[in-house]
Enzyme design. Structure first.
Site, mmCIF file in Angstrom:
data_model
loop_
_atom_site.group_PDB
_atom_site.id
_atom_site.type_symbol
_atom_site.label_atom_id
_atom_site.label_comp_id
_atom_site.label_asym_id
_atom_site.label_seq_id
_atom_site.Cartn_x
_atom_site.Cartn_y
_atom_site.Cartn_z
ATOM 1 C CD GLU A 127 8.549 -1.050 -2.285
ATOM 2 O OE1 GLU A 127 7.416 -0.573 -2.099
ATOM 3 O OE2 GLU A 127 8.866 -2.201 -1.951
ATOM 4 C CG ASP A 128 6.861 2.231 0.386
ATOM 5 O OD1 ASP A 128 7.668 1.321 0.103
ATOM 6 O OD2 ASP A 128 6.092 2.153 1.359
ATOM 7 C CG ASP B 191 14.499 -0.215 5.902
ATOM 8 O OD1 ASP B 191 15.708 -0.271 6.201
ATOM 9 O OD2 ASP B 191 13.629 0.059 6.737
ATOM 10 N NE ARG C 247 -0.926 2.444 4.737
ATOM 11 C CZ ARG C 247 0.101 1.678 4.409
ATOM 12 N NH1 ARG C 247 1.048 2.140 3.630
ATOM 13 N NH2 ARG C 247 0.201 0.449 4.859
ATOM 14 C CE LYS D 152 14.616 4.094 6.730
ATOM 15 N NZ LYS D 152 14.192 3.380 7.965
ATOM 16 C CE LYS E 54 -3.510 -2.193 2.831
ATOM 17 N NZ LYS E 54 -4.160 -2.218 4.149
ATOM 18 N N GLY E 55 2.077 1.114 0.505
ATOM 19 C CA GLY E 55 2.924 2.275 0.748
ATOM 20 C C GLY E 55 3.219 3.141 -0.450
ATOM 21 C CG PHE F 132 10.106 3.994 11.576
ATOM 22 C CD1 PHE F 132 10.323 2.660 11.301
ATOM 23 C CD2 PHE F 132 8.819 4.497 11.455
ATOM 24 C CE1 PHE F 132 9.273 1.831 10.924
ATOM 25 C CE2 PHE F 132 7.771 3.679 11.081
ATOM 26 C CZ PHE F 132 8.001 2.348 10.818
ATOM 27 C CB VAL F 133 10.566 8.215 7.022
ATOM 28 C CG1 VAL F 133 11.889 8.890 7.328
ATOM 29 C CG2 VAL F 133 10.758 7.100 6.005
#
Length: 183
Positions: free
Chosen positions: A103-104, A107, A169, A135, A47-48, A156-157
């Site tokens: 993609e969001d 990581d 969100r 990241k 969903k990101g 952490f964002v």
């Protein structure tokens, strides 16, 4: 009982709504130049990436096909479980097509690595990877995406589609979440 707002949980804003819009427009122009005559299939990783994906599609000045895939490696936690689960597969056949994975955030790189292997097995003409955030200090350099919106520190964002336990969100910016909110 005092109810906290999402904004009170943000330590600081990394990227404003205006900065995000400008960068998404740049990426849309870059993708249009690269793939505009090929009618690419843009694959949103739900969903990101949904906020970024929709804005990116609107910034592309060419014919595109839209599709969606859903995977999970986080569950409701703040750290990856180390296992990627396919929740919703593509609706369309991508064999012989130019595919753009949207993609969001990269990581650990685990999700993007999984998706590239999964979709490559379907024999597309090409796969271009686009990540809104990266990241880079948290993953092997070989997992770098083709196009990155912003490289960010190991924080952490949340916001602009990114969440913690399905919250935050809808923030119109990218902010660093206060550690006490997820520890």
């Amino acid at each position: 009982m005092l109810i906290r707002t999402a904004e009170q949980d943000i330590e600081r804003v990394l990227y404003t709504e205006k900065a995000i819009a400008a960068r998404v427009e740049e990426i849309g122009t870059q993708l249009t130049k690269k793939l505009g005559d090929k009618r690419p299939v843009l694959v949103c990783v739900l969903k990101g990436a949904s906020f970024f994906y929709i804005d990116l599609c609107r910034c592309m000045n060419c014919a595109i096909d839209m599709d969606f895939i859903s995977v999970s490696s986080y569950g409701a936690g703040a750290q990856s479980t180390g296992v990627v689960r396919l929740i919703k597969d593509l609706d369309n056949n991508i064999t012989g097509r130019d595919v753009v994975i949207v993609e969001d955030i990269i990581d650990s790189g685990l999700t993007m690595h999984y998706l590239k292997e999964l979709l490559a097995a379907r024999k597309p003409s090409s796969i271009t990877t686009v990540s809104f955030l990266d990241k880079a200090s948290c993953h092997d350099k070989s997992l770098k995406t083709d196009i990155c919106g912003f490289e960010i520190p190991d924080e952490f964002v949340v916001g602009y589609g990114l969440d913690y336990a399905n919250y935050y969100r809808n923030l119109p910016y990218i902010g660093i979440l206060r550690p006490e909110c997820y520890q």
